[in-house]
Design a protein around this motif. Structure first.
Motif: not given
Length: 169
Positions: A62-64, A92-102
Motif C-alpha cells: 500500500p505504500a512505497p 519508467g516502470l518504478i520511481e524512487r523517492t528519498y526518505c525525508p529524514s535520511d
C-alpha cells in the motif's frame, strides 16, 4: 517456448541425504519453471521475470517499499537489486523517492506505466506457471510442500532478520 530452446533435465539423483535431495529438487524445479516463464515473457515481447518480481512486489504494497525490504522476495543479490531497480526506473516502470529524514534511504513505488506493464506480464507469466508447475502438481502435494517450505522459510527468515540480512513481512 520456441522449439530450439532446451531446458536441462533436473539433476536430483545421487543424494543420500533426504534434505540435500529435496534442495536439489527445489532448485531444479525453480530453475526450470523460471526459465519457462522467462521464455514466455520474452516471446511476448515483455520484460524479464526479475522485472515482474519487482513490479508485483511493489504493486502489492500500500505504500512505497524500501529496496532492502525486497531482498528476500526477489531472486537477486543486494548489488544486483540496485542495478535491476536502475534499469526498471530507467524504463519508467518504478520511481524512487528519498526518505525525508535520511536522504540515503530510498523508497520504490510503481508508476502507472509499471502497473500497465505488470498487467500485460501477469497473464503470460501465470499461463507459463500453470503449464509448467500448477497443472503438474496435485493440490494435496502442493499443500504438503507449502507447509514444509513455509516452516523452513519462517525459521530461516527469522534467523536472517536477527542477523540484519533479510527483512520479510
Amino acid at each position: 517456448m520456441s522449439e530450439e530452446t532446451a531446458i536441462a533435465e533436473p539433476q536430483t539423483e545421487g543424494h543420500t541425504d533426504p534434505s540435500a535431495a529435496a534442495w536439489s529438487a527445489i532448485r531444479a524445479s525453480f530453475e526450470i519453471v523460471s526459465e519457462a516463464m522467462e521464455h514466455a515473457l520474452a516471446d511476448a515481447g515483455l520484460p524479464p521475470l526479475a522485472w515482474y518480481d519487482v513490479l508485483v512486489t511493489v504493486d502489492a504494497r500500500p505504500a512505497p517499499v524500501r529496496p532492502k525490504d525486497m531482498l528476500c522476495q526477489v531472486s537477486v543479490t543486494k548489488s544486483g537489486l540496485t542495478r535491476l531497480l536502475d534499469r526498471i526506473e530507467k524504463a519508467g516502470l518504478i520511481e524512487r523517492t528519498y526518505c525525508p529524514s535520511d536522504r540515503r534511504g530510498t523508497f520504490i513505488a510503481i508508476t502507472d506505466a509499471g502497473k500497465d506493464t505488470l498487467a500485460e506480464m501477469r497473464p503470460v507469466r501465470e499461463a507459463a506457471f500453470r503449464r509448467f508447475l500448477g497443472d503438474r502438481l496435485a493440490a494435496e502435494d502442493a499443500e504438503v510442500i507449502t507447509a514444509a517450505l513455509d516452516s523452513v522459510a519462517a525459521s530461516a527468515a527469522a534467523e536472517l532478520e536477527g542477523e540484519g540480512n533479510c527483512e520479510v513481512d
